[in-house]
Motif scaffolding. Structure first.
Motif, PDB file in Angstrom:
ATOM      1  N   LEU A  35      43.667  35.803  47.985  1.00 55.26           N
ATOM      2  CA  LEU A  35      43.423  34.969  46.811  1.00 55.26           C
ATOM      3  C   LEU A  35      42.287  34.007  47.139  1.00 55.26           C
ATOM      4  O   LEU A  35      42.416  33.173  48.022  1.00 55.26           O
TER       5      LEU A  35
ATOM      6  N   THR B 257      40.107  32.301  44.608  1.00 55.65           N
ATOM      7  CA  THR B 257      39.673  31.328  43.608  1.00 55.65           C
ATOM      8  C   THR B 257      40.748  30.276  43.438  1.00 55.65           C
ATOM      9  O   THR B 257      41.923  30.495  43.749  1.00 55.65           O
TER      10      THR B 257
ATOM     11  N   GLU C 270      43.562  31.531  41.095  1.00 51.24           N
ATOM     12  CA  GLU C 270      44.481  32.464  41.733  1.00 51.24           C
ATOM     13  C   GLU C 270      45.416  31.745  42.693  1.00 51.24           C
ATOM     14  O   GLU C 270      46.635  31.979  42.701  1.00 51.24           O
TER      15      GLU C 270
ATOM     16  N   ARG D  24      48.060  29.547  40.828  1.00 48.67           N
ATOM     17  CA  ARG D  24      49.166  30.329  40.269  1.00 48.67           C
ATOM     18  C   ARG D  24      50.173  30.705  41.353  1.00 48.67           C
ATOM     19  O   ARG D  24      51.391  30.654  41.146  1.00 48.67           O
ATOM     20  N   GLU D  25      49.661  31.059  42.534  1.00 50.44           N
ATOM     21  CA  GLU D  25      50.548  31.436  43.622  1.00 50.44           C
ATOM     22  C   GLU D  25      51.319  30.218  44.152  1.00 50.44           C
ATOM     23  O   GLU D  25      52.501  30.327  44.512  1.00 50.44           O
TER      24      GLU D  25
ATOM     25  N   GLU E 106      47.617  39.724  52.762  1.00 53.23           N
ATOM     26  CA  GLU E 106      46.478  38.903  52.354  1.00 53.23           C
ATOM     27  C   GLU E 106      45.688  38.354  53.533  1.00 53.23           C
ATOM     28  O   GLU E 106      44.511  38.026  53.401  1.00 53.23           O
TER      29      GLU E 106
END
Length: 274
Positions: free
Chosen positions: A193, A195, A198, A201-202, A217
């Motif tokens: 992730l 940005t 992103e 949200r996580e 990731e």
């Protein structure tokens, strides 16, 4: 992933320059420490020429730094003329690590997790944009092991422990944007992730479910689940413990399914006290 720093060997204000009268202070404490840190990257030793190139300082400066470190027992030179960390440095590092209260308290938990899942268990803390691994227990002999090391670092946004701890530090999208600042987030794998939107949200999802995940990731083929540990405060986690698993052997879904079992293994250390 290791990151190599380059040191330019410049002279700090008030420090004797290359032609200064006080020859014992030519290297300065910063450059001595730079040489010490660089030596740690060469377990088999390193020659003066190679070390000089890596540090980016003049050879006499690096040689004087090595001399200071050798006198203190923090560096050694072998029969081939190659330099490495000295026995005194290793003695201090391991002695400090073994008596560190958090290490003593966390290790039984990590051992239980590594034994239960046959995977690597870590304890890590947040340090700016990175996480630092303070303790690690590998799975029983014969299993494939991860290359992470105690004292090693990874980007916070790519790791389960990092995102779990960031979820408590950042409370709005604007704060996530400020945390990223002008330096773009490193993309470790296609799933990283990168940005603010992103990541935010996580972090929201992480805060809601109470645990962090890394779905390949940080490293392709490796996933991770992390939960907070409360070692120094009854309400704020001091760090996070994680099970880092090879995805083909222990899928992320299997770790999530075992969430309550993992919590039970953490015991009181995994429970906030309000």
């Amino acid at each position: 992933m290791e990151h190599t720093q380059t040191y330019d060997g410049s002279t700090a204000p008030g420090e004797a320059g290359p032609s200064g009268a006080d020859g014992n202070r030519l290297v300065g404490s910063d450059r001595v420490l730079a040489v010490l840190k660089e030596l740690a990257r060469y377990p088999d030793g390193v020659g003066l020429e190679e070390l000089t190139r890596a540090i980016g300082s003049p050879k006499p400066t690096v040689h004087r730094a090595l001399g200071a470190l050798r006198r203190a027992g923090l560096a050694d030179q072998d029969a081939r003329g190659r330099y490495g960390l000295g026995d005194e440095f290793l003695r201090m590092a391991f002695a400090h690590h073994e008596v560190r209260p958090e290490h003593v308290r966390v290790r039984p938990v990590l051992e239980a997790l590594a034994h239960r899942f046959g995977e690597t268990a870590h304890y890590a803390v947040l340090d700016g944009r990175e996480v630092v691994y303070r303790a690690k227990v590998d799975p029983p002999a014969g299993a494939v092991r991860l290359t992470s090391t105690i004292g090693g670092r990874n980007p916070a946004h790519t790791t389960a422990v990092g995102k779990l701890l960031l979820a408590r530090e950042l409370s709005a999208l604007e704060e996530a944007e400020a945390w990223i600042g002008g330096s773009p987030l490193e993309r470790r794998t296609p799933r990283t992730l990168c940005t603010a939107a992103e990541l935010w949200r996580e972090l929201v999802a992480t805060r809601e479910r109470g645990y962090g995940v890394d779905d390949q990731e940080n490293e392709t083929g490796v996933n991770c689940l992390a939960l907070p540990l409360y070692l120094t405060s009854p309400t704020a986690p001091s760090g996070a413990v994680s099970v880092s698993a090879l995805a083909y052997r222990t899928p992320l879904a299997a770790l999530v399914d075992a969430l309550e079992e993992i919590r039970a293994l953490l015991g009181p250390l995994g429970e906030p006290h309000r």
